[in-house]
Design an enzyme around this catalytic site. Structure first.
Site, PDB file in Angstrom:
ATOM      1  CD  GLU A  90      -2.872  -1.248   0.142  1.00 37.33           C
ATOM      2  OE1 GLU A  90      -3.082  -0.434  -0.847  1.00 37.33           O
ATOM      3  OE2 GLU A  90      -3.933  -2.463   0.850  1.00 37.33           O
ATOM      4  CB  CYS A 146     -14.140  -6.396 -15.351  1.00 33.37           C
ATOM      5  SG  CYS A 146     -16.176  -5.404 -15.436  1.00 33.37           S
ATOM      6  CB  CYS A 181     -17.441  -2.336 -17.135  1.00 28.74           C
ATOM      7  SG  CYS A 181     -18.194  -3.343 -18.221  1.00 28.74           S
TER       8      CYS A 181
HETATM    9 ZN    ZN Z   1     -16.336  -4.395 -17.968  1.00 23.36          ZN
END
Ligand code: ZN
Ligand code: ADP
Length: 213
Positions: A90, A146, A181
């Site tokens: 991180e 995704c 998306c």
């Molecule tokens: Zn997607």
């Protein structure tokens, strides 16, 4: 890194969106160093307390013990001189100073493995990761899946409305999205969804008018 002579240090950077497996990859590399009986130290910013205080835990449940630091310079303070491999997770939360710290460590002959998000919730480069990428000997870019369509995901989608750069959390607050998306501004995406049918009606009226002329 195939040929390394003497005690030269170097920097490896692992980047990608959330859920792409950066922590898993960092843990894998650190474990292999431990198996090779190298001395390792692992650090993460205290800000990320998703799962455990003194542990890095991946989304799949893999864990390795780590030291919390509130700022990058604390890594130098907590460094044991005999440490050969240093892991940092991180790193996007550790500020510009982490670039100097990694450089110093590599110049001291240490192998430095740094993981972090390369882009923020708007899809913009997330400093200081781009700088680390620029000075690294080796770069690994990971992709997630995704959550909308299953394609390779390069983005971290924020699902809650907030203009803050840092909103820590995983469960339900973020998901991985592909470039098609991804909605860089969750608030606008919501507005667009609300306005969707009206826009369609407006378009239909416009084309009907056009046909009449
Ligand atoms: Zn997607
Ligand atoms: P990161 O450190 O990049 O956030 P982690 O190493 O913590 O990623 O977690 C990676 C693991 O998360 C994967 O091995 C998988 O088990 C799980 N996972 C959950 N959601 C996804 C997703 N959308 N794409 C890929 N892996 C996912």
């Amino acid at each position: 890194m195939d040929i390394v002579k003497g005690n030269m240090g170097w920097i490896e950077v692992v980047v990608g969106p959330m859920f792409s497996g950066k922590s898993e990859e960092l843990i894998r590399r650190m474990r292999r160093a431990e198996i090779a009986r190298q001395r390792v130290q692992i650090f993460k910013p205290a800000i990320d307390e998703r799962y455990a205080a003194n542990e890095i835990v991946s989304h799949s449940g893999l864990g390795i013990s780590s030291d919390n630091v509130t700022k990058a310079s604390e890594i130098m303070e907590k460094l044991s001189p005999r440490t050969e491999v240093i892991g940092i997770d991180e790193a996007q939360f550790l500020g510009e100073e982490i670039v100097d710290v990694c450089t110093k460590l590599a110049n001291l002959g240490k192998r430095v493995i740094v993981a972090g998000l390369d882009t923020d919730y708007r899809g913009r480069p997330f400093e200081p990761m781009p700088r680390l990428l620029a000075i690294a000997e080796e770069i690994t870019k990971l992709l997630a899946i995704c959550m909308r369509c299953g394609n390779p995901a390069v983005h971290t989608q924020r699902l809650v409305e907030s203009e803050e750069l840092i909103v820590v959390g995983a469960g339900g607050m973020y998901e991985a999205r592909c470039r098609r998306c991804f909605e860089p501004n969750p608030a606008l995406a919501q507005e667009k969804k609300d306005a969707g049918p009206q826009l369609m009606i407006r378009n239909r009226t416009a084309s009907a008018g056009g046909a009449g002329n």
